[in-house]
Design a protein around this motif. Sequence first.
Motif, PDB file in Angstrom:
ATOM      1  N   PHE A  57       0.840  -1.190   0.000  1.00 53.05           N
ATOM      2  CA  PHE A  57       0.000   0.000   0.000  1.00 53.05           C
ATOM      3  C   PHE A  57       0.881   1.248   0.000  1.00 53.05           C
ATOM      4  O   PHE A  57       1.039   1.923  -1.017  1.00 53.05           O
ATOM      5  CB  PHE A  57      -0.944  -0.029   1.195  1.00 53.05           C
ATOM      6  CG  PHE A  57      -1.820   1.200   1.331  1.00 53.05           C
ATOM      7  CD1 PHE A  57      -2.185   1.959   0.231  1.00 53.05           C
ATOM      8  CD2 PHE A  57      -2.301   1.578   2.576  1.00 53.05           C
ATOM      9  CE1 PHE A  57      -2.990   3.085   0.357  1.00 53.05           C
ATOM     10  CE2 PHE A  57      -3.119   2.695   2.709  1.00 53.05           C
ATOM     11  CZ  PHE A  57      -3.450   3.448   1.612  1.00 53.05           C
ATOM     12  N   GLN A  58       1.506   1.559   1.104  1.00 51.56           N
ATOM     13  CA  GLN A  58       2.386   2.720   1.167  1.00 51.56           C
ATOM     14  C   GLN A  58       3.831   2.323   1.446  1.00 51.56           C
ATOM     15  O   GLN A  58       4.690   3.179   1.644  1.00 51.56           O
ATOM     16  CB  GLN A  58       1.888   3.712   2.213  1.00 51.56           C
ATOM     17  CG  GLN A  58       0.502   4.260   1.857  1.00 51.56           C
ATOM     18  CD  GLN A  58      -0.012   5.264   2.854  1.00 51.56           C
ATOM     19  OE1 GLN A  58       0.312   6.430   2.793  1.00 51.56           O
ATOM     20  NE2 GLN A  58      -0.819   4.792   3.788  1.00 51.56           N
ATOM     21  N   LEU A 152     -11.308   3.038  15.007  1.00 52.19           N
ATOM     22  CA  LEU A 152     -10.422   2.559  13.947  1.00 52.19           C
ATOM     23  C   LEU A 152      -9.062   3.229  14.035  1.00 52.19           C
ATOM     24  O   LEU A 152      -8.944   4.387  14.447  1.00 52.19           O
ATOM     25  CB  LEU A 152     -11.022   2.859  12.572  1.00 52.19           C
ATOM     26  CG  LEU A 152     -12.096   1.928  12.031  1.00 52.19           C
ATOM     27  CD1 LEU A 152     -12.393   2.292  10.594  1.00 52.19           C
ATOM     28  CD2 LEU A 152     -11.685   0.476  12.137  1.00 52.19           C
ATOM     29  N   ASP A 153      -8.032   2.511  13.603  1.00 56.28           N
ATOM     30  CA  ASP A 153      -6.702   3.086  13.543  1.00 56.28           C
ATOM     31  C   ASP A 153      -6.565   3.963  12.300  1.00 56.28           C
ATOM     32  O   ASP A 153      -7.243   3.760  11.291  1.00 56.28           O
ATOM     33  CB  ASP A 153      -5.646   1.982  13.514  1.00 56.28           C
ATOM     34  CG  ASP A 153      -5.544   1.250  14.846  1.00 56.28           C
ATOM     35  OD1 ASP A 153      -5.468   1.932  15.878  1.00 56.28           O
ATOM     36  OD2 ASP A 153      -5.548   0.010  14.845  1.00 56.28           O
ATOM     37  N   HIS A 154      -5.678   4.923  12.371  1.00 53.47           N
ATOM     38  CA  HIS A 154      -5.378   5.808  11.251  1.00 53.47           C
ATOM     39  C   HIS A 154      -4.631   5.015  10.177  1.00 53.47           C
ATOM     40  O   HIS A 154      -3.808   4.157  10.499  1.00 53.47           O
ATOM     41  CB  HIS A 154      -4.523   6.973  11.754  1.00 53.47           C
ATOM     42  CG  HIS A 154      -4.338   8.080  10.782  1.00 53.47           C
ATOM     43  ND1 HIS A 154      -3.398   8.043   9.779  1.00 53.47           N
ATOM     44  CD2 HIS A 154      -4.969   9.279  10.647  1.00 53.47           C
ATOM     45  CE1 HIS A 154      -3.451   9.160   9.079  1.00 53.47           C
ATOM     46  NE2 HIS A 154      -4.401   9.927   9.577  1.00 53.47           N
ATOM     47  N   PRO A 155      -4.894   5.282   8.887  1.00 55.16           N
ATOM     48  CA  PRO A 155      -4.196   4.530   7.844  1.00 55.16           C
ATOM     49  C   PRO A 155      -2.684   4.720   7.829  1.00 55.16           C
ATOM     50  O   PRO A 155      -1.969   3.899   7.258  1.00 55.16           O
ATOM     51  CB  PRO A 155      -4.811   5.084   6.540  1.00 55.16           C
ATOM     52  CG  PRO A 155      -6.138   5.624   6.944  1.00 55.16           C
ATOM     53  CD  PRO A 155      -5.938   6.147   8.331  1.00 55.16           C
ATOM     54  N   THR A 517      -6.295  12.558  -1.092  1.00 50.83           N
ATOM     55  CA  THR A 517      -7.336  11.961  -1.933  1.00 50.83           C
ATOM     56  C   THR A 517      -6.950  10.548  -2.367  1.00 50.83           C
ATOM     57  O   THR A 517      -7.792   9.649  -2.408  1.00 50.83           O
ATOM     58  CB  THR A 517      -7.592  12.850  -3.163  1.00 50.83           C
ATOM     59  OG1 THR A 517      -8.050  14.132  -2.710  1.00 50.83           O
ATOM     60  CG2 THR A 517      -8.622  12.240  -4.080  1.00 50.83           C
ATOM     61  N   GLY A 518      -5.668  10.357  -2.675  1.00 52.60           N
ATOM     62  CA  GLY A 518      -5.216   9.044  -3.112  1.00 52.60           C
ATOM     63  C   GLY A 518      -5.137   8.034  -1.983  1.00 52.60           C
ATOM     64  O   GLY A 518      -5.919   7.084  -1.921  1.00 52.60           O
ATOM     65  N   HIS A 519      -4.209   8.236  -1.063  1.00 52.70           N
ATOM     66  CA  HIS A 519      -3.971   7.230  -0.028  1.00 52.70           C
ATOM     67  C   HIS A 519      -5.098   7.155   1.004  1.00 52.70           C
ATOM     68  O   HIS A 519      -5.657   6.080   1.265  1.00 52.70           O
ATOM     69  CB  HIS A 519      -2.657   7.526   0.701  1.00 52.70           C
ATOM     70  CG  HIS A 519      -1.444   7.499  -0.170  1.00 52.70           C
ATOM     71  ND1 HIS A 519      -1.361   6.759  -1.312  1.00 52.70           N
ATOM     72  CD2 HIS A 519      -0.245   8.143  -0.046  1.00 52.70           C
ATOM     73  CE1 HIS A 519      -0.167   6.926  -1.863  1.00 52.70           C
ATOM     74  NE2 HIS A 519       0.525   7.759  -1.124  1.00 52.70           N
ATOM     75  N   LEU A 520      -5.431   8.289   1.623  1.00 48.72           N
ATOM     76  CA  LEU A 520      -6.322   8.265   2.787  1.00 48.72           C
ATOM     77  C   LEU A 520      -7.793   8.096   2.416  1.00 48.72           C
ATOM     78  O   LEU A 520      -8.535   7.413   3.131  1.00 48.72           O
ATOM     79  CB  LEU A 520      -6.138   9.534   3.625  1.00 48.72           C
ATOM     80  CG  LEU A 520      -4.757   9.732   4.253  1.00 48.72           C
ATOM     81  CD1 LEU A 520      -4.764  10.956   5.159  1.00 48.72           C
ATOM     82  CD2 LEU A 520      -4.311   8.502   5.023  1.00 48.72           C
ATOM     83  N   VAL A 574       4.571   9.607   0.449  1.00 55.57           N
ATOM     84  CA  VAL A 574       3.888   8.991   1.590  1.00 55.57           C
ATOM     85  C   VAL A 574       4.188   9.844   2.813  1.00 55.57           C
ATOM     86  O   VAL A 574       5.330  10.285   3.018  1.00 55.57           O
ATOM     87  CB  VAL A 574       4.389   7.544   1.811  1.00 55.57           C
ATOM     88  CG1 VAL A 574       3.852   6.976   3.112  1.00 55.57           C
ATOM     89  CG2 VAL A 574       3.985   6.658   0.636  1.00 55.57           C
ATOM     90  N   LYS A 575       3.177  10.085   3.623  1.00 58.84           N
ATOM     91  CA  LYS A 575       3.374  10.898   4.817  1.00 58.84           C
ATOM     92  C   LYS A 575       4.400  10.248   5.758  1.00 58.84           C
ATOM     93  O   LYS A 575       4.316   9.055   6.033  1.00 58.84           O
ATOM     94  CB  LYS A 575       2.055  11.073   5.573  1.00 58.84           C
ATOM     95  CG  LYS A 575       1.085  12.057   4.939  1.00 58.84           C
ATOM     96  CD  LYS A 575      -0.234  12.022   5.687  1.00 58.84           C
ATOM     97  CE  LYS A 575      -1.177  13.110   5.225  1.00 58.84           C
ATOM     98  NZ  LYS A 575      -0.833  14.430   5.742  1.00 58.84           N
ATOM     99  N   ALA A 576       5.319  11.057   6.269  1.00 60.89           N
ATOM    100  CA  ALA A 576       6.296  10.608   7.266  1.00 60.89           C
ATOM    101  C   ALA A 576       5.964  11.284   8.584  1.00 60.89           C
ATOM    102  O   ALA A 576       6.704  12.120   9.095  1.00 60.89           O
ATOM    103  CB  ALA A 576       7.714  10.936   6.814  1.00 60.89           C
ATOM    104  N   MET A 577       4.837  10.895   9.153  1.00 67.27           N
ATOM    105  CA  MET A 577       4.285  11.622  10.298  1.00 67.27           C
ATOM    106  C   MET A 577       4.971  11.290  11.610  1.00 67.27           C
ATOM    107  O   MET A 577       5.050  12.134  12.502  1.00 67.27           O
ATOM    108  CB  MET A 577       2.782  11.351  10.397  1.00 67.27           C
ATOM    109  CG  MET A 577       2.012  11.828   9.185  1.00 67.27           C
ATOM    110  SD  MET A 577       0.253  11.433   9.269  1.00 67.27           S
ATOM    111  CE  MET A 577      -0.278  12.591  10.533  1.00 67.27           C
TER     112      MET A 577
END
Length: 615
Positions: A57-58, A152-155, A517-520, A574-577
């Motif tokens: 996925f990511q 739910l967990d965050h993606p 819009t794409g991933h989340l 991809v987010k690097a949060m």
Amino acid sequence: MSTAEQLTLRVLSALLREDVLGLRTRGRLDERADGRWIVLDPAAGATLALPVAEEGFQSEYAARLPLLELSGRRVTGLDDILAALGGLADPEDRPGWSAFTEECRQTLATMELHDRVRGQVHTALTDLYGPDPAHWTGPAAALGHDTLAAYLDHPVYPTARGRSGLTETQLRSHAPEFHPAFELRWLAVPAGSVTRHGERPLPSWWPTPSWLGLDLEGGDAAWATLPIHPLTLAAPPAAPRPAEPHTAAESRTATGAPQAGSPRAGSPPPGSPLAEALHATGLAGRAVLADRPYLTVVPTLSMRTVAVADDPTCHLKLPLATATLGRLNRRTIKPGTLRDGAAGQRLIEAVLAREPRFADRILHADEQSWAHAGHELLAVLLRRQPAGLDRAVTVPLAALLAPAPGGRLVLDHLADRFHGGDAFALYDTLLELLLDWQATLFGYGIALESHQQNTSLVLDEDGGLRLLYKDDDGPRVHTARLAARLGELAPEPDAFDDARITGEEDRPLTDLFTTITGHLCTGALAFGLAEHGRAELADTLALLRKRLTEAVDRIGPAGEPLRTGLLDAERLPVKAMVTAGTLLSKQRSGAADINKHYTSGPNYLLPKGPTGLTR
């Protein structure tokens, strides 16, 4: 698998995805008898190995087992794993590892609490709204969907269910997953110290100082009242109601005008976040805190935003002195973001006025009414939901894969009522409208941070689908393209407070479009449908690529950056949060914006060959 082991897998997978310590880019694959491992050798004098499985996925890989090896020694237990990894980090970064370890402990405690109370909460929601969430209609019942989504967990972010510094009592009394009702506190501030925006009058329930029992010099006209979240006072709630939602009777009683009798007015507790804010703005000793709580509210999914129990079309976004999605991701409200959100809404409405095919299909909350007293803890946004939702089912994207009372997914219930039981058809209907709208905005030079919490499905009795948006304070705008499309309707250069919003490049827009819009909003659902056995992954991804291609084609040459950066790219942002939000300081990460700091992952949208490999 235990809750602790599930969290450990999520954490290890996030660290691998974000290439922490060079795991992804410097590690090598090692095929062992039990499966694949990624080996980093040497890492600060030690060999690090992580068991992995293909993910796609990511990230190419995700953690397969909740453990790692350090120089041949197996390390288990999340605290010990993080201690081992933190020991390999640069000494300057170790405070971030300590903070992340505590974040994980808080999240685990919250997840275990969720496991204990979920059944009670589901029972309470059923008692309030009925057994089938596909029939939870109207703005009040929509809050039930927010509650389901909160489990739910965050993606992307592995510890999203944790909230920094809050006790179990505070969570039970104020967090959306418990569907509580509580009353706000109110602060009277000299009117001249408040900046206000919005032409619509305040609702009839908005109190004056005298209504709150305050007898202040100059009378009500000389003062403004600001709602204060109880947690900002850092005081324990007076009457926690764990795992029990509000009732209509409770709401009517608590939301009405305060009872007769003047309370003792005063100041916030010394050392509280609110007291510090008043001191910083010079309002200490001038602003007056009403002792009597007033106005019953119910938390939405964002927690800092609450719905008025007796007027649930009105939401109040209030600053909280806590952090979610990373220790640096504070839940306060910077005054400039209020201005940006209002400007963002006006921009969206300008586009809608030129795109009649979206009329009545794209809805937006009114976010023009706000006020602040010059501090991120002294601010409020009054968000008004659009009319026409009373008989509709309004569900945030974040709730679709959540278990509903009885155990089936919210998505299943909605598919049964509106799509003849076909979850794949519901997904397709969503994709057509959502991607068409977002690509149209991109054609104007706009990308929204309209993630799965800020985007809601509105399902009408006739089966029609609309989308409801809110919270446009973090878009990215290509100024030249926007000016060319909107002309004199384009916002002035100074319309936004945050200078990062506007620019002359496509990359910030394609990055935001891809990650949000794409991933989340769409990719996570494609993988989620497959994970829950509602469709084959190859089918959901093929459909997503098809609908996205159609949307990009529809906007013509303006869509080429999306075609290049999303449809045909070998790798995607991809987010690097975790890196930007907790592990590293902003100076070390270089993140100009925590929520828009990126690493990269595989492009799951590329067509697959007969072997399943990307062509």
